[in-house]
Design an enzyme around this catalytic site. Structure first.
Site, PDB file in Angstrom:
ATOM      1  N   ASP A   1       0.813  -1.211   0.000  1.00 19.71           N
ATOM      2  CA  ASP A   1       0.000   0.000   0.000  1.00 19.71           C
ATOM      3  C   ASP A   1       0.847   1.262   0.000  1.00 19.71           C
ATOM      4  O   ASP A   1       0.303   2.362  -0.080  1.00 19.71           O
ATOM      5  CB  ASP A   1      -0.933   0.002   1.220  1.00 19.71           C
ATOM      6  CG  ASP A   1      -2.330   0.467   0.866  1.00 19.71           C
ATOM      7  OD1 ASP A   1      -2.732   0.278  -0.290  1.00 19.71           O
ATOM      8  OD2 ASP A   1      -3.005   1.024   1.744  1.00 19.71           O
TER       9      ASP A   1
ATOM     10  N   ASP B   1     -11.072  -5.221  11.915  1.00 15.87           N
ATOM     11  CA  ASP B   1     -11.247  -6.653  12.128  1.00 15.87           C
ATOM     12  C   ASP B   1     -12.474  -6.956  12.999  1.00 15.87           C
ATOM     13  O   ASP B   1     -13.247  -7.874  12.706  1.00 15.87           O
ATOM     14  CB  ASP B   1      -9.978  -7.250  12.753  1.00 15.87           C
ATOM     15  CG  ASP B   1      -9.439  -6.409  13.896  1.00 15.87           C
ATOM     16  OD1 ASP B   1     -10.079  -5.398  14.251  1.00 15.87           O
ATOM     17  OD2 ASP B   1      -8.377  -6.747  14.442  1.00 15.87           O
TER      18      ASP B   1
END
Length: 1038
Positions: free
Chosen positions: A371, A738
C-alpha cells in the site's frame, strides 16, 4: 496465470495501461554468427526463413537442429546450459510435454485461415501467459490507443484489442531474443513428482492410518473397503468439552460471586460516609461500573470448549490415489505499507513460509499488498521469489519446521533431531550460506532506499518507478511466480506469488488497511478465485506448515463446514522477554476469552491468522438447514393447546410446502433482477466470480479480459456507489476493521471456529517496549470508541435479524465499552492518595457482619481466578501480568483513546500521539529498556507519585498522632499499595536499565502532583465542612 517479466501499471479511470519490461538485468545472448553445435560439432545451420537456428531463446546455447530434435525426443528436453525446457519450434514434431504450450501446431494448421483472424487473441494470450501480469484496458474498442502512464522508451502500451500492426509488432517483441524473462524457469522432467506427492503419498497416508487403527497385517479387500467407507463418513473435527469437574465449580463460583456482588453493592449504597460524601459517591459510581464491566467480560466464558482435528481423515477423503486432489484452493493475503517500519526481510520470511506450506502447490496463491507503492518492497519481493526456488524444495525434502528461514536458522535446538538423510548437514550448511547472501542483498536494498534520489526512483531499464508519488500513482500488478513458469531448482512447481499495489489518487478515500484488503479480494477473485482466503500480517510467518490443513478440517467438513465463515488461530509471538512485563502475549484473551466464545457462536476476528470463506465476505447469508417439523398435538389431556387431527396436519404441511416453494421462486426472481453491479462494482468478470461458491475462474473469461479486469478492480474509484466496506469485505468506519468485519458476519448468522493446534500455527512480533506497547493499545482502544459511536455499535445493531446470540453480543459490547472503564479506573486509583492526605475514607467503620461481605467478595474473586486458570491452562504469572497491564493501559492508553474519540466524534478534531525513539542497547531484549517519550506516560506517572506521597503523608501522620491512628490507616494503605503494585511494571519501564527516568517525565509528573495537592488543600471538595463553632465542645459562651 504465469510468472511474468512485465510490471503492469494502469488506471481505469484515466483509460491508461502500460507494461514495463526489462526492469531487471537480462542474461546476455551469445553471438550466434558462425557458431558450431556444442554437442556434435556440426554447424548450427539456418531455419527455413534463412535465419540462424536458435534452439534456446533463453541463453542462446548453440545446438544444431538434429541434436535439438534428439534431445527433445530422447533426452531430458532441457537446454544443457541454462536447464530451461526446450520449447517447440516451427516445423518440429510434438513430444510429451508440449500439450501445456498454448501455440497451435503449424504443421497440422499450416493453411488455417482463422490464424490471421484471431491474431490479436493470440497476442493477448501471449501477454498473459508469456511475458506479463494482469492489467486492464477498455473493452470492446477496436484499435484502442492508450496513453502511457510512465514515460520511457521501453514501456509498451497494451490493450486487450490490438490492431493488426500493433499485434504483429508485439508478437515480434515476444519472440525476439532481445526480450527474455527476468528469471528463467527450469521445468521438471517427464514423470517427476511434486514434493508433496513424494512426502504425503496416498499410500503412505493409508499405511499410517492402518497403523493407527492397529491393522498391522494384511486384510481382506472387503474389510478394507468397508473401513475406508466408514472413515470417509467420519467428521474431520470434533468438540472437546472442558471436563465437568473443572468447569462446573467455575460456573458455581461465578453465580456466587454475582450474588455476593449484589449484596456488597447494596451494603455500600445503604451506608454512606456523611463526612466524606464526595469520596463515597465517587467510589460507589466506580464500583457499579466495574461490576457492569465484569458481567460483560465474564459471562461469555460460560461455555468454554476445545477442538480436535483429524488431518489423516482430511487426506483420505480429499487426496485419493489416482484421482485429482480435491482440497480447496486458498488465496493468502499479506499486507505491508512502509518498508522502513515493516522491514522487507520480515515480509520476505513471511512470504517464504507461505510458499513452503504443506499444501498442494497448485492450490496456493500468495498476494502481497504494497500500500506504500515502494520500489524497495517490489525489488525485495523479486529477490524473495528467486530465493524461494532453493528454499521451498529444501523445506519439503527435509520436513523443516518452521519454514521461515530467519526463525529456523536462529532456533537454539538440536536441528539434527529426527533427520536421517545423510546429505542433510551438507545441504543445510549450503542453504544457510544462501540465506545469508540473500539477507545481504535485502539489506542492500533497504540501505539504498534510505535516501530517495531527487528525480525519484528509476528502474533498471531506465523507466521511472510508477509509485514515486505514493499518494498519486497507478495500480500495479506483477506475477513473480506462477504455473508453467514458477519452478524450483528441482524442476517442481511453485505456488503463485503476485505483487499488488492499488491505485491511489488525491481526493479519494482509500480506507487504509481495510481498503487494501478489499482490493486484494477483488484481484484474487479475477485471477484465481479460491473459495477460501488466509489473512496474515507481514510480520506473522507460518510456524506450522499444516496450518491451512487444520483450517480445512472445519471449512471443508460436509456436515458443519458450510455455516463457518472463518477459522481464527491464536496469536503467538517471538522475541518477548521471559517475564512478559507488559503482557504482550495476551494469553488470558487468547486462551480464556476466545475459548469461551468458541462455545457460543465463535471467536471474534483479531486481524491476522484467520482463514475466511470468500462467500461470507461477499455479504451472503449462511445456508439454512432443514427445519424441524412442527409437533402435532393429540387429543390426550397432557397436550395443552389446540388439538389437530392428523388429516388437518397433513393438509397444513402440504400448504406450507407450497408457500415455501413460492417464496423460493420469488427469491430466485428477485436475485435474477438484482443489480449486482450496484453491489459488487462494474466488473462483469468479478461479479460472475462472486456466484461461484466453489471458486475457480469463470470459464467465459479470456486471458485478455482477465488482463483488463485486474487493474480495473483495484482502481481508486471502483468502490464508489457500491456496498464495499458497508456490507461487503472488510468493513470501513474504524481503525479496528477486524472487529467490525467479524461482527457483521456473526449478525448474519454465520459462526466462526477457534483452532488451537498443538504446534502453533502462526507467530509474529510484538512491541516489548513500554511506549510502543501503549501506543498499540491506544490504537485498539480508539478503534473500539469509533465503533461505539457508529451505527454498528453492538448495543443497538443487529436486532432486526435476530441471529446474533446474546452472550456473543455481550462479548462484542465489551470490546467497544472497555475503554470507558479508564475514567472510573483513574478516579479509583487516585482515591487512596486522597484518603491518606485528608484522613478520610470511602467507607464507614466496618462492623463484624459487614466485614463478611468483604471477605466473601475477595474470596470469590480469588476463587474465580484460580478455577479459570485450572481449566484454561494459563499460568498464574501470565494472569497476574494481564491484571497489571489492565490497570497500566486503563489509566494511560484507554483514557487518551476516550479523549481522542470524543474530540473526533463531537468536535471533528483528529489528534495523534507521536513516538520519538532513542537508541536501544544492541543485545537481546535491548528494546525492552529503550525509552521513547510519549504523552501516554504522564497519567500513570502522576498517579504513582500521588500515591507514594499519600503513603508517606499517612504514615507520618499516624506516627505523630499515636497508636490509635494505626488501625484506620491500614485500610487506606492497603488501598494505596493495591494501586502501586499494579503499576510496578510501569515503574520499572520508566526507570530503565540505568534506573533513570527522563527529566521531562519527572518534571511533568511532579508539577501535576504538586498542583493537585495544592488545590486539594485549598479546596478540599469531598469533605463536609462544619459551619461555626461546635457548641458541644466549648459551650455557648465560647
Amino acid at each position: 496465470m504465469e510468472a511474468s517479466a512485465g510490471l503492469v501499471a494502469g488506471s481505469h479511470n484515466r483509460n491508461e495501461l502500460v507494461v514495463i519490461h526489462g526492469h531487471e538485468e537480462h542474461k546476455p545472448l551469445k553471438n550466434l554468427d558462425g557458431q558450431v553445435c556444442e554437442i556434435c560439432g556440426d554447424e548450427v545451420g539456418l531455419t527455413a526463413d534463412g535465419d540462424l537456428f536458435v534452439a534456446c531463446n533463453e541463453c542462446g546455447f548453440p545446438v544444431c537442429r538434429p541434436c535439438y530434435e534428439y534431445e527433445r525426443r530422447e533426452g531430458s528436453q532441457l537446454c544443457p546450459q541454462c536447464k530451461t525446457r526446450y520449447k517447440r519450434l516451427k516445423g518440429s514434431p510434438r513430444v510429451e510435454g508440449d500439450e501445456d504450450e498454448e501455440d497451435v501446431d503449424d504443421i497440422e494448421h499450416e493453411f488455417n485461415i482463422e490464424d490471421e483472424r484471431n491474431k490479436h487473441d493470440h497476442s493477448a494470450e501471449a501477454m498473459l501467459y508469456g511475458k506479463m501480469s494482469y492489467g486492464r484496458g477498455p473493452e470492446d474498442e477496436d484499435n484502442a490507443q492508450f496513453p502511457a502512464v510512465i514515460s520511457g522508451g521501453r514501456s509498451l502500451p497494451v490493450s486487450g484489442e490490438l490492431s493488426a500492426v500493433g499485434s504483429h509488432a508485439y508478437g515480434e517483441m515476444l519472440s525476439s531474443t532481445l526480450h527474455k524473462r527476468v528469471h528463467p524457469y527450469p521445468v521438471s522432467e517427464p514423470g517427476s513428482e511434486r514434493w508433496d506427492d513424494k512426502k504425503d503419498g496416498w499410500k503412505e497416508r493409508m499405511d499410517d492410518w492402518k497403523l493407527q487403527q492397529g491393522n498391522l497385517g494384511p486384510e481382506p479387500d472387503e474389510d478394507f473397503d468397508a473401513a475406508m467407507l466408514d472413515v470417509t463418513r467420519q467428521p474431520l473435527s470434533r468438540k472437546v468439552p472442558i471436563a465437568s469437574s473443572k468447569v462446573n465449580p467455575y460456573r458455581m463460583v461465578i453465580v456466587a460471586r454475582l450474588v455476593i456482588l449484589a449484596f456488597f453493592l447494596r451494603y455500600r449504597i445503604l451506608n454512606p460516609v456523611h463526612d466524606a460524601l464526595g469520596l463515597w459517591l465517587t467510589s460507589i459510581i466506580c464500583e457499579i461500573w466495574f461490576a457492569f464491566s465484569w458481567i460483560l467480560d465474564q459471562f461469555p466464558k460460560w461455555f468454554p470448549i476445545d477442538r480436535e482435528t483429524y488431518l489423516d481423515r482430511l487426506s483420505i477423503r480429499y487426496e485419493r490415489e489416482g484421482e485429482p486432489n480435491m482440497l480447496a484452493p486458498v488465496d493468502v493475503f499479506v499486507s505491508t505499507v512502509d518498508p522502513m517500519k515493516e522491514p522487507p526481510l520480515v515480509t520476505a520470511n513471511t512470504v517464504l513460509s507461505i510458499l513452503a506450506m504443506d499444501y498442494p502447490v497448485d492450490k496456493i496463491s500468495c498476494y502481497i499488498s504494497d500500500d506504500g507503492a515502494s520500489m524497495c518492497t517490489f525489488e525485495a519481493l523479486s529477490e524473495t521469489a528467486e530465493f524461494a526456488r532453493k528454499w521451498v524444495p529444501f523445506c519439503k525434502k527435509f520436513s523443516i519446521e518452521p519454514r521461515a528461514p530467519e526463525m529456523y536458522f536462529s532456533e537454539k535446538i538440536d536441528y539434527l533431531k529426527d533427520k536421517v538423510q545423510p546429505t542433510f548437514v551438507k545441504e543445510r550448511r549450503a542453504m544457510k550460506r544462501e540465506y545469508e547472501e540473500f539477507k545481504v542483498r535485502i539489506n542492500a536494498l533497504v540501505a539504498k532506499a534510505q535516501k530517495v534520489p531527487p528525480g525519484g526512483w528509476i528502474m533498471q531499464d531506465g523507466t521511472p518507478w510508477p509509485g514515486n508519488n505514493t499518494k498519486d500513482h497507478p495500480g500495479m500488478i506483477q506475477v513473480f511466480l506462477g504455473h508453467s513458469g514458477g519452478h524450483d531448482t528441482e524442476g517442481n512447481e511453485l505456488p503463485r506469488l503476485v505483487y499488488v499495489s492499488r491505485e491511489k489518487r488525491p481526493g479519494f478515500q482509500h480506507h487504509k488497511k481495510a481498503g487494501a484488503m478489499n482490493a486484494l479480494i477483488r484481484v484474487s477473485a479475477v485471477l484465481t478465485n479460491a473459495p477460501f482466503m488466509l489473512n496474515l500480517d507481514c510480520d506473522h510467518y507460518v510456524n506450522n506448515s499444516k496450518a491451512v490443513r487444520e483450517a480445512m478440517c472445519f471449512l471443508m467438513d460436509p456436515q458443519t463446514g458450510k455455516k463457518v465463515c472463518y477459522v481464527q488461530f491464536p496469536q503467538r509471538f517471538d522475541g518477548i522477554d521471559t517475564h512478559d512485563r507488559y503482557a504482550n502475549r495476551n494469553t488470558v484473551f487468547f486462551d480464556i476469552n476466545m475459548k469461551g466464545l468458541d462455545g457460543i457462536q465463535g471467536p471474534v476476528y483479531v486481524g491476522t491468522g484467520c482463514v475466511f470463506r470468500r462467500q461470507a465476505l461477499y455479504g451472503y447469508n449462511p445456508p439454512k438447514g432443514p427445519k424441524r417439523p412442527k409437533m402435532v398435538s393429540c387429543d390426550c389431556c397432557p397436550c395443552f393447546g389446540k388439538r389437530k387431527k392428523a388429516k388437518h396436519a397433513k393438509n397444513d404441511a402440504i400448504a406450507e410446502a407450497a408457500n415455501l416453494k413460492a417464496m423460493e421462486d420469488d427469491k430466485e426472481l428477485l436475485m435474477s433482477q438484482m443489480n449486482f453491479e450496484k453491489k459488487f462494482g462494474q466488473s462483469s468478470i468479478f461479479v460472475t466470480s462472486t456466484l461461484m461458491e466453489e471458486g475457480g475462474v469463470p470459464p467465459s473469461s479470456s486471458p485478455a479480459s482477465q488482463l483488463k479486469e485486474a487493474i480495473h478492480v483495484i482502481s481508486c474509484g471502483y468502490e464508489d456507489k457500491t456496498e464495499w466496506g458497508i456490507e461487503l469485505g472488510w468493513i470501513y468506519g474504524s481503525i479496528t476493521e477486524d472487529i467490525l468485519t467479524g461482527f457483521k458476519m456473526h449478525c448474519r448468522g454465520w459462526r466462526s471456529i477457534y483452532c488451537m493446534p498443538k504446534r502453533t500455527a502462526f507467530k509474529g512480533t510484538a512491541p516489548i517496549n513500554l511506549s510502543d506497547r501503549l501506543n498499540q493499545v491506544l490504537r485498539w482502544a480508539l478503534g473500539s470508541i469509533e465503533i461505539f459511536f457508529s451505527r454498528h455499535c453492538p448495543l443497538w445493531y443487529g436486532y432486526k435479524e435476530g441471529k446474533l446470540k446474546w452472550l456473543e453480543r455481550f462479548a462484542y459490547a465489551n470490546t467497544t465499552v472497555y475503554p470507558f472503564t479508564s475514567i472510573p479506573l483513574v478516579a479509583y486509583c487516585i482515591l487512596p492518595a486522597v484518603c491518606l492526605l485528608t484522613d478520610k475514607f470511602i467507607m464507614p467503620p466496618i462492623s463484624t457482619f459487614a466485614g463478611l461481605y468483604f471477605v466473601a467478595l475477595f474470596s470469590s474473586i480469588i476463587a474465580t481466578g484460580i478455577l479459570e486458570l485450572k481449566w484454561s491452562g494459563v499460568s498464574i504469572e501470565e494472569w497476574w501480568r494481564n491484571e497489571q497491564f489492565w490497570v497500566i493501559g486503563g489509566v494511560s492508553a484507554h483514557l487518551f483513546a476516550v479523549i481522542q474519540g470524543l474530540l473526533k466524534v463531537l468536535a471533528g478534531i483528529d489528534t495523534n500521539f507521536t513516538v520519538t525513539s532513542k537508541a536501544a542497547d544492541d543485545e537481546e531484549f535491548g528494546e525492552l529498556y529503550t525509552f521513547k517519550w510519549t504523552t501516554l506516560l504522564i497519567p500513570p506517572t502522576t498517579i504513582l507519585i500521588i500515591n507514594i506521597v499519600g503513603v508517606v503523608a499517612g504514615i507520618s501522620d499516624a506516627i505523630n498522632n499515636g497508636y490509635q491512628s494505626w488501625g484506620p490507616l491500614f485500610g487506606k494503605l492497603f488501598f494505596s499499595f493495591w494501586v502501586i503494585v499494579h503499576l510496578y511494571p510501569f515503574l520499572k519501564g520508566l526507570m530503565g536499565r540505568q534506573n533513570r527516568t527522563p527529566t521531562i517525565v519527572v518534571i511533568w509528573s511532579v508539577l501535576l502532583a504538586s498542583i493537585f495537592s495544592l488545590l486539594w488543600v485549598r479546596i478540599d471538595p469531598f469533605v463536609t465542612k462544619t459551619k461555626g463553632p461546635d457548641t458541644k465542645m466549648c459551650g455557648i459562651n465560647c
